[in-house]
Design an enzyme around this catalytic site. Structure first.
Site, PDB file in Angstrom:
ATOM      1  N   LYS A   1       0.251  -1.153  -0.270  1.00 55.23           N
ATOM      2  CA  LYS A   1       0.052   0.462  -0.206  1.00 55.23           C
ATOM      3  C   LYS A   1       1.027   0.759   0.262  1.00 55.23           C
ATOM      4  CE  LYS A   1      -3.749  -2.194   2.135  1.00 55.23           C
ATOM      5  NZ  LYS A   1      -4.856  -1.923   3.774  1.00 55.23           N
TER       6      LYS A   1
ATOM      7  N   TYR B   1     -11.986  -2.601  -3.146  1.00 56.61           N
ATOM      8  CA  TYR B   1     -13.171  -2.916  -1.425  1.00 56.61           C
ATOM      9  C   TYR B   1     -14.209  -2.856  -1.382  1.00 56.61           C
ATOM     10  CZ  TYR B   1      -8.360  -2.076   0.972  1.00 56.61           C
ATOM     11  OH  TYR B   1      -7.030  -2.394   0.989  1.00 56.61           O
TER      12      TYR B   1
ATOM     13  N   PHE C   1     -15.441   3.542   8.142  1.00 51.27           N
ATOM     14  CA  PHE C   1     -14.461   4.083   7.781  1.00 51.27           C
ATOM     15  C   PHE C   1     -13.844   4.183   6.053  1.00 51.27           C
ATOM     16  CE2 PHE C   1     -13.707  -1.055   8.705  1.00 51.27           C
ATOM     17  CZ  PHE C   1     -13.036  -0.525   7.331  1.00 51.27           C
TER      18      PHE C   1
ATOM     19  N   ARG D   1      -0.569 -14.381   3.919  1.00 51.91           N
ATOM     20  CA  ARG D   1      -1.330 -13.777   5.418  1.00 51.91           C
ATOM     21  C   ARG D   1      -0.293 -13.919   7.270  1.00 51.91           C
ATOM     22  NH1 ARG D   1      -6.331 -10.420   4.443  1.00 51.91           N
ATOM     23  NH2 ARG D   1      -6.901 -11.293   6.746  1.00 51.91           N
TER      24      ARG D   1
ATOM     25  N   THR E   1      -5.685  -7.999  10.380  1.00 56.04           N
ATOM     26  CA  THR E   1      -5.636  -6.678  10.398  1.00 56.04           C
ATOM     27  C   THR E   1      -5.498  -5.368  11.128  1.00 56.04           C
ATOM     28  OG1 THR E   1      -7.972  -7.750   9.037  1.00 56.04           O
ATOM     29  CG2 THR E   1      -7.611  -5.502   8.592  1.00 56.04           C
TER      30      THR E   1
ATOM     31  N   ARG F   1       2.554  -5.770   9.384  1.00 53.28           N
ATOM     32  CA  ARG F   1       1.571  -5.305   9.594  1.00 53.28           C
ATOM     33  C   ARG F   1       1.757  -5.387  11.463  1.00 53.28           C
ATOM     34  NH1 ARG F   1      -3.998  -8.052   7.319  1.00 53.28           N
ATOM     35  NH2 ARG F   1      -4.076  -6.664   4.900  1.00 53.28           N
TER      36      ARG F   1
ATOM     37  N   ASN G   1      -2.195  -0.377   7.518  1.00 53.14           N
ATOM     38  CA  ASN G   1      -1.716  -1.836   7.800  1.00 53.14           C
ATOM     39  C   ASN G   1      -0.371  -1.645   6.509  1.00 53.14           C
ATOM     40  OD1 ASN G   1      -3.604  -2.400   6.168  1.00 53.14           O
ATOM     41  ND2 ASN G   1      -3.889  -3.952   7.237  1.00 53.14           N
TER      42      ASN G   1
ATOM     43  N   HIS H   1      -2.063  -5.107   1.360  1.00 53.34           N
ATOM     44  CA  HIS H   1      -2.752  -5.913   1.266  1.00 53.34           C
ATOM     45  C   HIS H   1      -2.807  -7.306   0.806  1.00 53.34           C
ATOM     46  CE1 HIS H   1      -7.025  -6.954   0.153  1.00 53.34           C
ATOM     47  NE2 HIS H   1      -6.190  -8.124  -1.247  1.00 53.34           N
TER      48      HIS H   1
ATOM     49  N   GLU I   1      -9.849 -10.489  -7.527  1.00 48.20           N
ATOM     50  CA  GLU I   1      -8.654  -9.520  -7.375  1.00 48.20           C
ATOM     51  C   GLU I   1      -7.733  -9.813  -7.511  1.00 48.20           C
ATOM     52  OE1 GLU I   1      -9.484  -8.922  -2.293  1.00 48.20           O
ATOM     53  OE2 GLU I   1      -7.256  -9.762  -2.939  1.00 48.20           O
TER      54      GLU I   1
END
Ligand code: UDP
Ligand code: MG
Length: 168
Positions: free
Chosen positions: A11, A51, A59, A92, A98, A109, A123, A126, A137
């Site tokens: 990100k 998203y 948020f 992950r 998250t 993260r 964070n 992704h 995705e």
């Protein structure tokens, strides 16, 4: 266990904080294969599609500002496709939870994320969370020719009068 593909996005905070190398090194611990990689700018349309499941969350407006780079003054992200056994789970695990405060401190993260005063989880990375999500995705972020392996069925499309930019 069959091989899987998963999408990783570094990100805008990851690029701004010069964390790209660290993150790629961490991800290489998985021994997964990178089959696609690029730097691109995220616009609001891509953010909304990516998203889509979060568009009604309180948020979301802040999240859209985050992923489109408005929070960091730079809308570049790095997108990668990793491929191999248990790819989704392995990536992950290295990404971490998250919420960066709850994430394992040695995860990406946990080590580099933070919670903004707005409450948003900044964070760094992704990672797809299921095979269905990964496929949706990867199809959204990559064109078939940008991936060095045939992942999903493709079709040929005849386009007439198309103008595209090439090197002079
Ligand atoms: N997010 C947030 N607050 C929340 C949940 C999510 O700020 O309570 C942000 C965070 O940046 C997260 C992204 O929205 O990475 C997508 O949320 P998701 O639930 O898909 O979490 P992820 O799959 O990224 O762990
Ligand atoms: Mg998610």
């Amino acid at each position: 266990m069959a091989n899987e593909s998963t999408l990783v996005i570094i990100k805008p905070d990851g690029l701004k904080k010069s964390l790209t190398g660290n993150i790629l090194s961490r991800l290489s611990e998985t021994k997964l294969k990178i089959i696609g990689a690029k730097v691109l700018c995220v616009d609001r349309e891509l953010a909304d599609k990516h998203y889509q499941h979060l568009k009604n969350e309180p948020f979301y407006p802040e999240l859209a500002k985050y992923i489109t780079g408005e929070l960091h003054g730079d809308n570049r992200v790095m997108a990668l496709v990793y491929w191999g056994e248990k790819a989704i789970l392995k990536v992950r695990a290295i990404a971490g939870e998250t919420n960066p405060e709850k994430a394992d401190p040695v995860s990406v993260r946990g080590a580099y994320g933070r919670i903004l005063t707005s409450g948003l989880f900044e964070n760094v990375i992704h990672a797809s969370s299921s095979p269905e999500e990964a496929e949706r995705e990867i199809r959204l972020w990559f064109k078939p020719e940008e991936i060095v392996q045939e992942l999903y069925p493709t079709q040929e499309e005849a386009v007439t009068g198309l103008k595209r930019r090439v090197w002079k």
